[in-house]
Design a protein around this motif. Sequence first.
Motif, PDB file in Angstrom:
ATOM      1  N   LEU A  63       0.815  -1.217   0.000  1.00  0.00           N
ATOM      2  CA  LEU A  63       0.000   0.000   0.000  1.00  0.00           C
ATOM      3  C   LEU A  63       0.846   1.263   0.000  1.00  0.00           C
ATOM      4  O   LEU A  63       0.298   2.362  -0.099  1.00  0.00           O
ATOM      5  CB  LEU A  63      -0.919   0.017   1.235  1.00  0.00           C
ATOM      6  CG  LEU A  63      -1.804  -1.216   1.457  1.00  0.00           C
ATOM      7  CD1 LEU A  63      -2.692  -1.024   2.683  1.00  0.00           C
ATOM      8  CD2 LEU A  63      -2.650  -1.504   0.224  1.00  0.00           C
ATOM      9  N   ASP A 336      -6.033   3.162  -2.224  1.00  0.00           N
ATOM     10  CA  ASP A 336      -5.267   1.913  -2.252  1.00  0.00           C
ATOM     11  C   ASP A 336      -3.788   2.114  -1.967  1.00  0.00           C
ATOM     12  O   ASP A 336      -3.156   1.275  -1.334  1.00  0.00           O
ATOM     13  CB  ASP A 336      -5.401   1.242  -3.622  1.00  0.00           C
ATOM     14  CG  ASP A 336      -6.836   0.908  -3.953  1.00  0.00           C
ATOM     15  OD1 ASP A 336      -7.503   0.252  -3.145  1.00  0.00           O
ATOM     16  OD2 ASP A 336      -7.306   1.337  -5.030  1.00  0.00           O
ATOM     17  N   GLN A 337      -3.200   3.179  -2.491  1.00  0.00           N
ATOM     18  CA  GLN A 337      -1.764   3.388  -2.290  1.00  0.00           C
ATOM     19  C   GLN A 337      -1.492   4.758  -1.687  1.00  0.00           C
ATOM     20  O   GLN A 337      -2.125   5.758  -2.053  1.00  0.00           O
ATOM     21  CB  GLN A 337      -0.988   3.236  -3.603  1.00  0.00           C
ATOM     22  CG  GLN A 337      -0.802   1.768  -3.995  1.00  0.00           C
ATOM     23  CD  GLN A 337       0.417   1.537  -4.869  1.00  0.00           C
ATOM     24  OE1 GLN A 337       0.593   2.200  -5.880  1.00  0.00           O
ATOM     25  NE2 GLN A 337       1.242   0.562  -4.505  1.00  0.00           N
ATOM     26  N   SER A 368      -7.430  -3.583  -1.433  1.00  0.00           N
ATOM     27  CA  SER A 368      -6.455  -2.662  -2.016  1.00  0.00           C
ATOM     28  C   SER A 368      -5.222  -3.383  -2.523  1.00  0.00           C
ATOM     29  O   SER A 368      -4.708  -3.084  -3.606  1.00  0.00           O
ATOM     30  CB  SER A 368      -6.054  -1.596  -0.986  1.00  0.00           C
ATOM     31  OG  SER A 368      -7.099  -0.662  -0.806  1.00  0.00           O
TER      32      SER A 368
END
Length: 552
Positions: A63, A336-337, A368
């Motif tokens: 992530l 998600d990141q 994610s």
Amino acid sequence: MRLPAPYALACVGLALSTAACTLLGEVNPSEEDGGSPTEESFEPVLAPRLLEEMDLGDKIGQLMVLTAQGTTAAENAALIETYRPGGLIYFDANLTGAEQIASLSAGVQEIAAEQGAGVPLFLGIDQEQGLVARLPVGTSFPDAMAVGATGDTGQAVLRATTTAAELNALGINLNYAPVADVNTDPDNPVIGIRSFGSDPALVSEMAVAEAGAYAEAGIVPVVKHFPGHGDTDVDSHTGLPVIDMPRDEWEAEHLPPFRAAVDAGVDAVMTAHVIMPQLDAGTDPATLSPAIIDGILRGELGYDGVVTTDALNMEGVRQDHTDGEIAVRALEAGVDQLLMLPDPAAAVAAITEAVEQDRLTEERIDESVLRVLVLKERRGVLEADPVDPAAAEAALSDPAHAEAAQTVADASATLVRNESGLLPLAAGARVRVEGTGADRLAGALAEAGLEVVTEGADAVVVGTNGARGSAEQSAPVEAARAQGLPVVVVAQGGPYDLEAFPGVEGFIAVYSSVDVSLAAAAGVVAGEVEPTGTLPVDIPGADVAAGTGLGF
């Protein structure tokens, strides 16, 4: 949608979460469901197996996209070994030459392969071209607004395809581009010519064309900055912009490019550190807003690709929370990141604690991580061959790349004013050159066949960039006109500079200060380049509308 058979088996055999299995089914329509073995029906095989092998630490690592350290792989070893990140982002300080960049890329990928589940890295960069371009080598294209001025998506594809070829040669597999912001505020301090223009339809076409060209070339494109950064007068790097715009106005002017990107299945979308009270009454920026990310982007628009934050070291997102809390809130919002975490250790600790306390479920983390892994597999990151540092320099020196950049620049040149048919100047005309970029502009004019002089000029060419309200930039124009000499202004930033020169005889907008843009402007002055560009934005203070563009 019914889960295709291979994924039903994968979920049973690998004990993936319900949400992860659902995601696999949603992003991978089978031929039985009416799909076909195309980009849209891509079926990941490695991603679900990798997810099953990961412990929580590996998952949290995926992530995170961390800032690369130094210029060598060895300088990044401890960072990769400690956090097992999903990616690194390169900046100027990491980059010195083609072979060095490729060696760095190959080296950090080798280190990543030895950690945890051995997942290769996203190696990203801000190579928008023009103002935001990190590479010290390779081809310099004009900014996005120049591409918008061409009105030709083929030019957007040419810019992206050429840039992608160079990124591939350097082992870079992700580009934080294109910008899908619609620049509706002439005073925008952070977007401006990074935008394709002020027309949402134009920006939509160009952003989708560039994103598609990057993806086709194997480079992950990241469309940014949702829900839109084009109507701000505050730079989110240093403050927190508030865009108090009615929702219907936002939907009409700023949403269309992002909706088009979602409809096109773009790989990734970046959030903006902006507050939009009409979309979310809370006090957090969009990056941390469940109403905007999970509610609008995920829910209303139906986007199920990778969502990344903008840099989390920017002041626009660090107003009210600790760095660890920001990481958790971003994930809660639907991101998600986490890009450029200022304190990775704090983020890992906070996310781990949130999972242990059921604030974040591991099932939510799986969603994610799977999106990240599926994208890595789709773009060939999971099975990519090591980049060849020895071949990098030659790839970046391809003459066709320079020709491509000049093609885009020439097509963008916009003649906005040409009083009494001043342009083109006669062959051999004598010109005095002043202002922004004067030395390089003089060289380009001489190359185009004009005589550059300091006295006895037939006309004065003045370069500008952000001239509105700048007495320093206005002075050479006023001095030349006081001498009775005709003046041609070459605007290398936004075309809004025309507002500062209401009586100037000639005005050319090239929307960029890169060399090919100055060459294009010189070509117009000398008559070697036919000006075919049209304004992609209005110039309110000069009462000139988008779409304006004169020919000879």
